[in-house]
Design a protein around this motif. Structure first.
Motif, PDB file in Angstrom:
ATOM      1  N   ARG A 112      -4.916   8.060   4.800  1.00 54.17           N
ATOM      2  CA  ARG A 112      -6.334   7.870   5.086  1.00 54.17           C
ATOM      3  C   ARG A 112      -6.941   6.816   4.147  1.00 54.17           C
ATOM      4  O   ARG A 112      -7.845   6.077   4.543  1.00 54.17           O
ATOM      5  N   LEU A 113      -6.424   6.736   2.923  1.00 52.02           N
ATOM      6  CA  LEU A 113      -6.934   5.761   1.966  1.00 52.02           C
ATOM      7  C   LEU A 113      -6.761   4.325   2.466  1.00 52.02           C
ATOM      8  O   LEU A 113      -7.568   3.455   2.140  1.00 52.02           O
ATOM      9  N   LEU A 114      -5.741   4.082   3.255  1.00 50.66           N
ATOM     10  CA  LEU A 114      -5.485   2.742   3.768  1.00 50.66           C
ATOM     11  C   LEU A 114      -6.391   2.403   4.949  1.00 50.66           C
ATOM     12  O   LEU A 114      -6.927   1.294   5.024  1.00 50.66           O
ATOM     13  N   TRP A 115      -6.571   3.338   5.868  1.00 49.77           N
ATOM     14  CA  TRP A 115      -7.204   2.994   7.135  1.00 49.77           C
ATOM     15  C   TRP A 115      -8.641   3.451   7.310  1.00 49.77           C
ATOM     16  O   TRP A 115      -9.312   3.016   8.234  1.00 49.77           O
ATOM     17  N   VAL A 116      -9.128   4.354   6.479  1.00 46.66           N
ATOM     18  CA  VAL A 116     -10.472   4.898   6.683  1.00 46.66           C
ATOM     19  C   VAL A 116     -11.384   4.422   5.551  1.00 46.66           C
ATOM     20  O   VAL A 116     -11.187   4.781   4.389  1.00 46.66           O
TER      21      VAL A 116
ATOM     22  N   GLY B 146      -9.032  -1.282  -3.114  1.00 37.94           N
ATOM     23  CA  GLY B 146      -9.993  -0.677  -4.033  1.00 37.94           C
ATOM     24  C   GLY B 146     -10.029   0.834  -3.911  1.00 37.94           C
ATOM     25  O   GLY B 146     -10.126   1.545  -4.924  1.00 37.94           O
ATOM     26  N   ARG B 147      -9.931   1.364  -2.687  1.00 42.28           N
ATOM     27  CA  ARG B 147      -9.907   2.826  -2.499  1.00 42.28           C
ATOM     28  C   ARG B 147      -8.654   3.426  -3.123  1.00 42.28           C
ATOM     29  O   ARG B 147      -8.709   4.479  -3.762  1.00 42.28           O
ATOM     30  N   ILE B 148      -7.522   2.757  -2.928  1.00 38.92           N
ATOM     31  CA  ILE B 148      -6.268   3.272  -3.494  1.00 38.92           C
ATOM     32  C   ILE B 148      -6.322   3.204  -5.016  1.00 38.92           C
ATOM     33  O   ILE B 148      -5.913   4.143  -5.707  1.00 38.92           O
ATOM     34  N   GLU B 149      -6.851   2.111  -5.561  1.00 36.14           N
ATOM     35  CA  GLU B 149      -7.001   1.987  -7.018  1.00 36.14           C
ATOM     36  C   GLU B 149      -7.888   3.109  -7.556  1.00 36.14           C
ATOM     37  O   GLU B 149      -7.587   3.708  -8.592  1.00 36.14           O
ATOM     38  N   ALA B 150      -8.974   3.419  -6.855  1.00 37.74           N
ATOM     39  CA  ALA B 150      -9.861   4.503  -7.292  1.00 37.74           C
ATOM     40  C   ALA B 150      -9.138   5.846  -7.270  1.00 37.74           C
ATOM     41  O   ALA B 150      -9.324   6.679  -8.180  1.00 37.74           O
ATOM     42  N   ALA B 151      -8.295   6.068  -6.262  1.00 35.78           N
ATOM     43  CA  ALA B 151      -7.532   7.318  -6.206  1.00 35.78           C
ATOM     44  C   ALA B 151      -6.523   7.400  -7.350  1.00 35.78           C
ATOM     45  O   ALA B 151      -6.300   8.481  -7.918  1.00 35.78           O
ATOM     46  N   ILE B 152      -5.924   6.262  -7.699  1.00 34.80           N
ATOM     47  CA  ILE B 152      -4.988   6.231  -8.831  1.00 34.80           C
ATOM     48  C   ILE B 152      -5.733   6.540 -10.119  1.00 34.80           C
ATOM     49  O   ILE B 152      -5.266   7.337 -10.944  1.00 34.80           O
TER      50      ILE B 152
ATOM     51  N   ALA C  69       0.834  -1.205   0.000  1.00 31.91           N
ATOM     52  CA  ALA C  69       0.000   0.000   0.000  1.00 31.91           C
ATOM     53  C   ALA C  69       0.866   1.251   0.000  1.00 31.91           C
ATOM     54  O   ALA C  69       0.604   2.206  -0.753  1.00 31.91           O
ATOM     55  N   LEU C  70       1.910   1.265   0.830  1.00 31.19           N
ATOM     56  CA  LEU C  70       2.810   2.416   0.872  1.00 31.19           C
ATOM     57  C   LEU C  70       3.454   2.639  -0.488  1.00 31.19           C
ATOM     58  O   LEU C  70       3.525   3.780  -0.975  1.00 31.19           O
ATOM     59  N   GLU C  71       3.917   1.568  -1.111  1.00 33.41           N
ATOM     60  CA  GLU C  71       4.555   1.702  -2.429  1.00 33.41           C
ATOM     61  C   GLU C  71       3.556   2.230  -3.461  1.00 33.41           C
ATOM     62  O   GLU C  71       3.910   3.051  -4.308  1.00 33.41           O
TER      63      GLU C  71
END
Length: 183
Positions: free
Chosen positions: A176-180, A154-160, A115-117
């Motif tokens: 926040r994308l990881l934990w919320v 999925g949230r991180i993919e949407a942000a990308i 996730a960090l990467e």
């Protein structure tokens, strides 16, 4: 925290930490300080997160808990990311990589490292690399049976995907994308 109630999460964790101070419990205290740092990061306050992580790291080292220490180091990388210190975040990620991929790897550490990467790639505008890392995160989450991290992927993919049209979100909001999940 998952509901976006960072103030409530801080209050609950502060109450729990008061109890660990009374009893002298160091391992639990380190875990709760790490969780409090996650709440601070979700609330876009990397400096307060760093203070909690510094205490947690000292406790983890004092009791000889390397896997907890590795997670705390990884969360320090998230704090560096949120503060806009991308080189420092990348350096901390590289240092955590060996722990995340070693024979005794902890699934959450490997997932959060991916996730960090992904978030680092998003912050620098390297969207193809971000997609690769989020795919790794999703695969690891699926393999561990962790629906929470799978949803975060999925949230991180949407942000990308959104970044392709409007640019990345502010760096302080990336953890926040990881934990919320909501809020």
């Amino acid at each position: 925290l998952a509901r976006g109630e960072t103030d409530r999460a801080r209050d609950l964790l502060a109450a729990i930490l008061d109890g660990t101070a009374e009893h002298g419990e160091r391992v639990s205290r380190a875990h709760y300080l790490d969780s409090l740092a996650m709440a601070e990061l979700a609330g876009a306050d990397p400096e307060r997160a760093r203070a909690h992580l510094a205490e947690a790291a000292g406790l983890a080292a004092a009791v000889g808990h390397p896997s907890l220490g590795a997670m705390i180091s990884l969360h320090l990388a998230f704090a560096a990311l949120a503060a806009g210190e991308l080189d420092a975040a990348a350096g901390l990620a590289r240092a955590c990589d060996q722990e995340a991929t070693g024979p005794d790897r902890h699934a959450a550490l490997a997932i959060e490292l991916a996730a960090l990467e992904a978030l680092l790639a998003l912050a620098t505008g390297d969207l193809p690399a971000g997609r690769d890392h989020v795919a790794t995160m999703a695969r690891l989450a699926d393999g561990a049976g962790d629906a929470r991290y799978r949803t975060a992927a999925g949230r991180i993919e949407a942000a990308i995907t959104a970044a392709a049209g409007i640019g990345p979100p502010p760096r302080g909001e990336l953890p926040r994308l990881l934990w919320v999940a909501t809020g």
